[in-house]
Design a protein around this motif. Structure first.
Motif, PDB file in Angstrom:
ATOM      1  N   HIS A 135      -9.488   0.352  -7.150  1.00  0.00           N
ATOM      2  CA  HIS A 135      -9.211   1.790  -6.844  1.00  0.00           C
ATOM      3  C   HIS A 135      -7.757   1.863  -7.020  1.00  0.00           C
ATOM      4  N   TYR A 136      -6.969   0.814  -7.203  1.00  0.00           N
ATOM      5  CA  TYR A 136      -5.529   0.996  -7.390  1.00  0.00           C
ATOM      6  C   TYR A 136      -5.371   1.528  -8.765  1.00  0.00           C
TER       7      TYR A 136
ATOM      8  N   GLN B  28       2.882   5.568  -3.409  1.00  0.00           N
ATOM      9  CA  GLN B  28       2.572   6.370  -2.098  1.00  0.00           C
ATOM     10  C   GLN B  28       3.540   5.825  -0.983  1.00  0.00           C
TER      11      GLN B  28
ATOM     12  N   LYS C 195       0.051  -6.018   6.547  1.00  0.00           N
ATOM     13  CA  LYS C 195      -0.302  -5.120   7.305  1.00  0.00           C
ATOM     14  C   LYS C 195       0.572  -4.975   8.328  1.00  0.00           C
TER      15      LYS C 195
ATOM     16  N   GLU D 193       1.689  -1.850   4.428  1.00  0.00           N
ATOM     17  CA  GLU D 193       0.625  -0.688   5.292  1.00  0.00           C
ATOM     18  C   GLU D 193       1.367  -0.759   6.631  1.00  0.00           C
TER      19      GLU D 193
ATOM     20  N   HIS E 278      -5.628  -5.598  -6.441  1.00  0.00           N
ATOM     21  CA  HIS E 278      -4.763  -4.465  -6.658  1.00  0.00           C
ATOM     22  C   HIS E 278      -3.382  -4.972  -7.303  1.00  0.00           C
TER      23      HIS E 278
ATOM     24  N   ARG F  73     -11.734  -3.728  10.825  1.00  0.00           N
ATOM     25  CA  ARG F  73     -12.409  -4.621   9.857  1.00  0.00           C
ATOM     26  C   ARG F  73     -12.122  -5.998  10.179  1.00  0.00           C
TER      27      ARG F  73
ATOM     28  N   ARG G 190       3.743   2.877   5.284  1.00  0.00           N
ATOM     29  CA  ARG G 190       2.889   2.780   4.320  1.00  0.00           C
ATOM     30  C   ARG G 190       3.815   3.030   3.036  1.00  0.00           C
TER      31      ARG G 190
ATOM     32  N   LYS H 109      -5.157   5.304  -9.075  1.00  0.00           N
ATOM     33  CA  LYS H 109      -3.977   5.831  -8.467  1.00  0.00           C
ATOM     34  C   LYS H 109      -3.106   6.822  -9.380  1.00  0.00           C
TER      35      LYS H 109
ATOM     36  N   ASP I 293      -7.427 -10.253  -0.291  1.00  0.00           N
ATOM     37  CA  ASP I 293      -7.644  -8.519  -0.139  1.00  0.00           C
ATOM     38  C   ASP I 293      -6.918  -7.551  -1.001  1.00  0.00           C
ATOM     39  N   MET I 294      -5.543  -8.072  -1.239  1.00  0.00           N
ATOM     40  CA  MET I 294      -4.845  -7.305  -1.834  1.00  0.00           C
ATOM     41  C   MET I 294      -4.293  -7.730  -3.243  1.00  0.00           C
TER      42      MET I 294
ATOM     43  N   LYS J 152     -14.810  -4.523  -4.946  1.00  0.00           N
ATOM     44  CA  LYS J 152     -14.269  -5.854  -4.244  1.00  0.00           C
ATOM     45  C   LYS J 152     -14.844  -6.042  -2.700  1.00  0.00           C
TER      46      LYS J 152
HETATM   47  C1  BG6 Z   1      -8.503  -1.870   0.281  1.00  0.00           C
HETATM   48  C2  BG6 Z   1      -7.981  -3.109   1.227  1.00  0.00           C
HETATM   49  O1  BG6 Z   1      -8.784  -2.544  -1.028  1.00  0.00           O
HETATM   50  O2  BG6 Z   1      -7.132  -1.259   0.022  1.00  0.00           O
HETATM   51  C3  BG6 Z   1      -7.516  -2.641   2.479  1.00  0.00           C
HETATM   52  O3  BG6 Z   1      -9.210  -3.977   1.284  1.00  0.00           O
HETATM   53  C4  BG6 Z   1      -6.225  -1.926   2.305  1.00  0.00           C
HETATM   54  O4  BG6 Z   1      -7.421  -3.742   3.540  1.00  0.00           O
HETATM   55  C5  BG6 Z   1      -6.565  -0.857   1.066  1.00  0.00           C
HETATM   56  O5  BG6 Z   1      -5.810  -1.189   3.532  1.00  0.00           O
HETATM   57  C6  BG6 Z   1      -5.150  -0.123   0.763  1.00  0.00           C
HETATM   58  O6  BG6 Z   1      -5.671   1.097   0.043  1.00  0.00           O
HETATM   59  P1  BG6 Z   1      -4.783   2.322   0.101  1.00  0.00           P
HETATM   60  O7  BG6 Z   1      -5.405   3.189  -1.176  1.00  0.00           O
HETATM   61  O8  BG6 Z   1      -4.690   2.722   1.296  1.00  0.00           O
HETATM   62  O9  BG6 Z   1      -3.338   1.588  -0.392  1.00  0.00           O
END
Ligand code: BG6
Length: 487
Positions: free
Chosen positions: A176-177, A375, A337, A214, A238, A221, A342, A180, A233-234, A146
């Protein structure tokens, strides 16, 4: 178990994603003996560099992003032997493609994967280059990250571009979520246990919360982030994927198309946020200066170096799924953010019991909750009412039945990218998104973006280090519910 021998070509090899995530992930797979000896990791980027120089850069990345006690020198040395580098400038005439062709000739029969760890503007030209230079073998795959578009229209255009060269079955869209551990565990919890599925519906579930908080700001970025914002973004990727896994019907198998078909049905059942609804069911925020655990931190606009941005760094939405299973069950989403910590978790809140037999002296009865923590400390907690120990009569308490993965398994929990890259090599697309899913997600997101862009209201300001604008708290409290807080 070792995968088949492969050549993994990483475009954007000198970028942040490659150094921070891909190289450490591949190193861990090497460390676990999963990468066959002949396999190669071939870095590509514009900058001229020798194999040696890229090996040195790879070693530096390992030093930075892999803990010292996981970096045995002999394993680092054997990993570096698998690293190669070819300078390719996909946009230039003297491009370097012939060099890549030469290097790849050696591995004609291996699995070949191209990882496009570059800005999406370059997907088209890189794919064309791959196609035009005859680099696609029957065993070739392409991995894209993405942002897949900024809207439905641009996502479709991007998929068309990549689709000119690769078949849909060769395209691996990473979220990538989905890699996990707890997210995969959600599948195990739901579909490998008899306990939950009979209760997993509107008759027994009051509501669901998905929080991805987060503590970091936009870091280096800001340039990208300001064109995206938290919703793109999220949430588009995700969080909607998490929502799908919670809400989908049981697929017939844990297999790519069976899973994706069910997720797609959920995305298509999301109630559209249109006709002025955005004002009632969405909240967007932007952080101002405040404090994090490490001390004072600047606001988003200061980090960006401009004061006219309306980009949201926080979003909260009350989503609804219009189908038989979920009618009337709100899914409250929030992400941002510079929140206090986190924490990512999915909370499934069950309905209250219909009648208490215990009377007022037992204390108030809270409802059962299943909390899946993604997490930082991965695990699952089931909150139950139990009797307080002691002879003093029937007093009840809300207590978690606790399963911490770290304590239960005492093994290192692999990073999402480790699992996902190996899945690409194995040709297993179960944890990757299909084109129609991405588009269905945009179809739901676009009207929210439209409503925000035509609204005269700016995002609500919140102090860095707090849980976002107070309107996000009001969003759920209006319905007589509260955000789950158990830090
Ligand atoms: C990314 C976003 O896809 O996921 C970031 O672009 C974000 O902004 C990140 O910080 C969060 O990933 P994780 O694995 O740290 O929760």
């Amino acid at each position: 178990i070792a995968v088949d021998p492969f050549d993994l070509v990483v475009f954007g090899a000198t970028g942040d994603l490659a150094y921070r995530k891909l190289i450490p992930a591949l190193f861990h797979r090497h460390r676990d003996g999963q990468i066959p000896d002949v396999s190669r990791i071939i870095g590509c980027s514009r900058r001229p560099m020798t194999d040696e120089a890229y090996r040195k850069a790879t070693e530096d990345a390992l030093k930075k992003f892999v803990p010292a006690d996981e970096r045995e020198p002999e394993l680092v040395a054997s990993f570096l032997e698998r690293i190669f580098y070819v300078a390719v400038d996909a946009t230039a005439e003297k491009s370097g493609w012939p060099d890549l062709v030469k290097v790849l000739k050696e591995g004609k029969d291996r699995v070949r994967a191209f990882y496009l760890a570059v800005s999406p503007d370059l997907f088209g030209v890189i794919c064309e280059g791959i196609g035009a230079h005859g680099l696609i073998t029957p065993q070739t795959r392409v991995i894209i990250e993405k942002p897949i578009g900024k809207s439905l229209e641009s996502a479709m255009a991007l998929s068309d571009t990549v689709g000119k060269v690769f078949k849909e079955s060769q395209i691996y869209r990473i979220d990538h979520y989905l890699g996990k551990e707890t997210v995969q565990n959600l599948m195990a919890l739901r579909f490998a246990n008899a306990l939950f599925e009979p209760l997993w519906n509107a008759a027994h579930i009051d509501h669901v919360q998905i929080t991805v908080a987060e503590s970091v700001g936009v870091e280096s970025r800001a340039g990208y982030y300001d064109t995206a914002g938290a919703l793109r973004d999220m949430v588009q990727n995700h969080i909607l994927q998490l929502l799908c896994l919670v809400a989908m019907e049981p697929p017939s198998q844990f297999e790519a198309d069976a899973m994706r078909d069910e997720k797609l049905k959920v995305l298509r059942s999301l109630k559209p946020i249109v006709d002025g609804m955005a004002e009632q069911v969405t909240v967007r925020g932007q952080y101002r200066a405040g404090a994090s655990a490490g001390g004072p931190v600047p606001g988003y606009l200061e980090e960006l170096g401009r004061n006219d941005s309306h980009t949201e760094t926080f979003v909260s939405i009350k989503a609804e799924i219009e189908n038989w299973r979920w009618a009337g069950v709100p899914f409250y989403i929030r992400t941002g953010k510079r929140l206090p910590s986190r924490i990512s978790e999915i909370v499934v809140s069950f309905k209250s019991i219909p009648h208490s037999i215990f009377g007022a002296s037992a204390g108030s009865l809270a409802s059962n909750q299943l909390v899946m923590r993604l997490q930082p400390d991965e695990g699952v907690r089931l909150w139950l009412m139990i009797k307080d120990p002691g002879p003093g009569g029937m007093r009840l308490r809300h207590v978690p039945l606790d399963m911490s993965f770290a304590q239960t398994f005492k093994t290192r929990s692999p990073e999402a990218y480790e699992r996902l890259i190996m899945d690409v090599i194995r040709g297993n697309a179960t944890l990757f998104m299909r084109r129609d899913e991405v588009e269905a997600a945009w179809r739901w997101i676009d009207p929210i973006l439209d409503a925000w862009s035509t609204s005269r209201e700016a995002p609500k300001s919140y102090t860095a280090g707090t849980w976002g604008p107070s309107a996000a708290i009001a969003l759920i409290e209006r319905d007589g519910r509260t955000w789950h807080e158990e830090m």
